[in-house]
Design a protein around this motif. Structure first.
Motif, mmCIF file in Angstrom:
data_model
loop_
_atom_site.group_PDB
_atom_site.id
_atom_site.type_symbol
_atom_site.label_atom_id
_atom_site.label_comp_id
_atom_site.label_asym_id
_atom_site.label_seq_id
_atom_site.Cartn_x
_atom_site.Cartn_y
_atom_site.Cartn_z
ATOM 1 N N SER A 7 0.603 -1.334 -0.025
ATOM 2 C CA SER A 7 -0.044 -0.034 0.063
ATOM 3 C C SER A 7 0.797 1.210 0.066
ATOM 4 O O SER A 7 1.919 1.181 0.434
ATOM 5 C CB SER A 7 -0.965 -0.048 1.282
ATOM 6 O OG SER A 7 -1.864 1.026 1.164
ATOM 7 N N ASP A 8 0.061 2.244 -0.445
ATOM 8 C CA ASP A 8 0.983 3.588 -0.299
ATOM 9 C C ASP A 8 2.194 3.640 -0.755
ATOM 10 O O ASP A 8 3.249 4.096 0.043
ATOM 11 C CB ASP A 8 0.709 3.998 1.181
ATOM 12 C CG ASP A 8 -0.865 4.314 1.626
ATOM 13 O OD1 ASP A 8 -1.213 5.280 1.382
ATOM 14 O OD2 ASP A 8 -1.327 3.391 1.912
ATOM 15 N N ILE A 9 2.414 3.292 -2.131
ATOM 16 C CA ILE A 9 3.719 3.549 -2.849
ATOM 17 C C ILE A 9 4.099 4.869 -2.984
ATOM 18 O O ILE A 9 5.336 5.318 -3.010
ATOM 19 C CB ILE A 9 3.851 2.635 -3.896
ATOM 20 C CG1 ILE A 9 3.278 1.217 -3.919
ATOM 21 C CG2 ILE A 9 5.191 2.709 -4.855
ATOM 22 C CD1 ILE A 9 2.765 0.432 -5.021
ATOM 23 N N GLY A 35 -3.475 1.239 -2.983
ATOM 24 C CA GLY A 35 -3.837 2.471 -3.442
ATOM 25 C C GLY A 35 -2.662 3.536 -2.754
ATOM 26 O O GLY A 35 -1.958 3.358 -2.202
ATOM 27 N N ASP A 36 -2.843 4.661 -3.409
ATOM 28 C CA ASP A 36 -2.053 5.940 -3.417
ATOM 29 C C ASP A 36 -0.535 5.416 -4.048
ATOM 30 O O ASP A 36 0.416 5.295 -3.398
ATOM 31 C CB ASP A 36 -1.777 6.251 -1.800
ATOM 32 C CG ASP A 36 -2.940 7.123 -1.536
ATOM 33 O OD1 ASP A 36 -3.899 7.377 -2.139
ATOM 34 O OD2 ASP A 36 -2.782 7.770 -0.130
ATOM 35 N N CYS A 37 -0.679 5.203 -5.375
ATOM 36 C CA CYS A 37 0.136 4.452 -6.102
ATOM 37 C C CYS A 37 1.480 5.455 -6.501
ATOM 38 O O CYS A 37 2.501 5.270 -6.356
ATOM 39 C CB CYS A 37 -0.381 3.861 -7.391
ATOM 40 S SG CYS A 37 -1.547 2.671 -6.920
ATOM 41 N N GLY A 61 -6.750 4.654 -4.242
ATOM 42 C CA GLY A 61 -6.502 5.578 -2.807
ATOM 43 C C GLY A 61 -7.156 6.887 -2.927
ATOM 44 O O GLY A 61 -7.213 7.434 -4.384
ATOM 45 N N ASN A 62 -6.983 7.554 -2.049
ATOM 46 C CA ASN A 62 -7.537 9.137 -2.117
ATOM 47 C C ASN A 62 -6.927 9.751 -2.995
ATOM 48 O O ASN A 62 -7.210 10.803 -4.089
ATOM 49 C CB ASN A 62 -7.759 9.780 -0.899
ATOM 50 C CG ASN A 62 -6.429 9.847 -0.010
ATOM 51 O OD1 ASN A 62 -5.711 8.672 0.276
ATOM 52 N ND2 ASN A 62 -5.989 10.978 0.564
ATOM 53 N N HIS A 63 -5.555 9.468 -2.987
ATOM 54 C CA HIS A 63 -4.548 10.620 -3.811
ATOM 55 C C HIS A 63 -4.630 9.970 -5.297
ATOM 56 O O HIS A 63 -4.444 10.991 -6.221
ATOM 57 C CB HIS A 63 -3.086 10.477 -3.616
ATOM 58 C CG HIS A 63 -3.026 11.334 -2.157
ATOM 59 N ND1 HIS A 63 -2.668 12.674 -2.450
ATOM 60 C CD2 HIS A 63 -2.908 11.022 -1.086
ATOM 61 C CE1 HIS A 63 -2.467 13.152 -0.884
ATOM 62 N NE2 HIS A 63 -2.520 12.462 -0.355
ATOM 63 N N ASP A 64 -4.780 8.744 -5.454
ATOM 64 C CA ASP A 64 -5.329 8.258 -6.839
ATOM 65 C C ASP A 64 -6.494 8.942 -7.708
ATOM 66 O O ASP A 64 -6.462 9.216 -8.476
ATOM 67 C CB ASP A 64 -5.352 6.889 -7.056
ATOM 68 C CG ASP A 64 -4.027 6.078 -6.468
ATOM 69 O OD1 ASP A 64 -3.010 6.415 -6.654
ATOM 70 O OD2 ASP A 64 -4.333 4.914 -5.923
ATOM 71 N N CYS A 110 -9.850 -2.232 0.915
ATOM 72 C CA CYS A 110 -9.933 -0.894 0.927
ATOM 73 C C CYS A 110 -8.893 0.038 0.923
ATOM 74 O O CYS A 110 -7.849 -0.502 1.444
ATOM 75 C CB CYS A 110 -11.234 -0.459 1.665
ATOM 76 S SG CYS A 110 -10.816 -0.758 3.397
ATOM 77 N N HIS A 111 -9.052 1.397 0.844
ATOM 78 C CA HIS A 111 -7.823 2.320 1.279
ATOM 79 C C HIS A 111 -7.994 2.942 2.738
ATOM 80 O O HIS A 111 -7.141 2.820 3.396
ATOM 81 C CB HIS A 111 -7.811 3.283 0.154
ATOM 82 C CG HIS A 111 -6.722 4.251 0.364
ATOM 83 N ND1 HIS A 111 -5.226 3.660 -0.089
ATOM 84 C CD2 HIS A 111 -6.512 5.612 0.743
ATOM 85 C CE1 HIS A 111 -4.429 4.872 0.406
ATOM 86 N NE2 HIS A 111 -5.249 6.062 0.843
ATOM 87 N N GLY A 112 -9.213 3.680 2.826
ATOM 88 C CA GLY A 112 -9.491 4.206 4.100
ATOM 89 C C GLY A 112 -10.335 3.407 4.942
ATOM 90 O O GLY A 112 -9.697 2.201 5.456
ATOM 91 N N GLY A 153 -5.079 0.757 4.243
ATOM 92 C CA GLY A 153 -3.984 1.642 4.262
ATOM 93 C C GLY A 153 -4.227 3.070 4.478
ATOM 94 O O GLY A 153 -4.964 3.014 5.666
ATOM 95 N N HIS A 154 -3.601 3.692 3.954
ATOM 96 C CA HIS A 154 -4.009 5.276 3.935
ATOM 97 C C HIS A 154 -3.101 5.882 5.153
ATOM 98 O O HIS A 154 -2.830 7.154 5.093
ATOM 99 C CB HIS A 154 -5.677 5.348 4.100
ATOM 100 C CG HIS A 154 -5.824 6.864 3.998
ATOM 101 N ND1 HIS A 154 -5.417 7.883 3.218
ATOM 102 C CD2 HIS A 154 -6.883 7.540 4.934
ATOM 103 C CE1 HIS A 154 -6.043 9.082 3.403
ATOM 104 N NE2 HIS A 154 -6.761 8.690 4.386
ATOM 105 N N THR A 155 -3.086 5.134 6.354
ATOM 106 C CA THR A 155 -2.409 5.983 7.626
ATOM 107 C C THR A 155 -0.865 5.796 7.461
ATOM 108 O O THR A 155 -0.199 6.405 8.191
ATOM 109 C CB THR A 155 -2.805 5.187 8.605
ATOM 110 O OG1 THR A 155 -2.419 3.796 8.721
ATOM 111 C CG2 THR A 155 -4.333 5.064 8.882
HETATM 112 FE FE LIG Z 1 -4.104 7.735 1.284
#
Ligand SMILES: [Fe+2]
Length: 249
Positions: A7-9, A35-37, A61-64, A110-112, A153-155
């Motif tokens: 996650s969160d690359i 996500g947040d690739c 992810g949210n940033h994606d 999920c991401h968050g 992920g996300h955190t």
């Molecule tokens: Fe995120």
């Protein structure tokens, strides 16, 4: 059954390459990406080119989502850097990501939280830092999702949390590419894992249960830090080099 959870690359090609090398030893049956690739002042295009050629089930992810959906002038610098550099082929690949994925009867990705990619599940933010939420808060946030394992992920903070009320386990593998950061949502705070290593997790089914392992990898974080500095992001440079963010801006 062995599943690698990454996650969160965040566009950290060097950290991703360390993970890919380690995966040769781990030899999982499946690799999933939460996500947040690509967002961040590093190597978004090169990272996306590698990810596009995998068949990893990948969550958006949210940033994606920000870089796919927000007007460029409204993006923050982290997403704008990636949006400016991604080829149309890699943007098309990013559009194939999904908000959530039921991987099998056992595993939900999920991401968050299950219904919000921009809300922390495994941290509660009070004041300038996060901490472990209590079980009631976690149960409220997972809502009606009843998969035995929920991966999120996300955190960027790795956690394995067992919910006694439902018997479910929540796995957050931490971040491949960004071990600390500051954010102003829902208010200004920072997350710090305390070391610069690339992290991901491996879950292995043993009988009816799952075992979990955190992989914590050295890579050339000084080079990643220099790249962030070169691209005008001293906070990222500090975070990548130390795993601590330092003072909030
Ligand atoms: Fe995120």
């Amino acid at each position: 059954m062995k599943v690698a959870v990454i996650s969160d690359i965040h566009g950290n090609l060097l950290a991703l390459e360390a993970v890919l090398e380690d995966l040769k030893d781990v030899s999982p049956d499946m690799i999933v990406n939460l996500g947040d690739c690509v967002s961040g002042p590093l190597w978004p295009e090169e990272t996306a080119t590698i990810l596009r050629e995998t068949d990893w089930p990948t969550v958006r992810g949210n940033h994606d989502r920000f870089l796919l959906e927000d007007p460029f002038e409204k993006m923050g610098p982290t997403d704008a850097f990636a949006a400016e550099r991604l080829s149309s082929d890699n943007l098309d690949w990013l559009r194939t990501t999904r908000a959530t994925i039921h991987l099998s009867g056992d595993i939900f990705l999920c991401h968050g939280t299950p219904d919000d990619d921009n809300r922390y599940l495994t941290e509660k933010v009070e004041g300038p830092k996060g901490h472990l939420p209590d079980e009631e808060a976690l149960l409220a946030d997972i809502g009606t999702e009843r998969s035995p394992v929920i991966c999120c992920g996300h955190t960027h903070i790795p956690r394995v949390i067992h919910l006694s009320a439902t018997g479910q386990t929540i796995l957050n593998p931490g971040s491949v590419g960004l071990p600390s950061y500051e954010d102003d949502h829902p208010h200004k705070h920072k997350m710090e894992v305390g070391s610069p290593h690339a992290r991901y997790a491996v879950m292995t089914k043993v009988g009816e249960d799952w075992n979990f392992q955190e992989r914590i990898l050295s890579y050339d974080w000084d080079a990643a830090s220099r790249e962030a500095d070169k691209n005008g992001r001293p906070g990222w440079a500090r975070a990548l080099k130390h795993g601590f963010y330092g003072p909030l801006s």
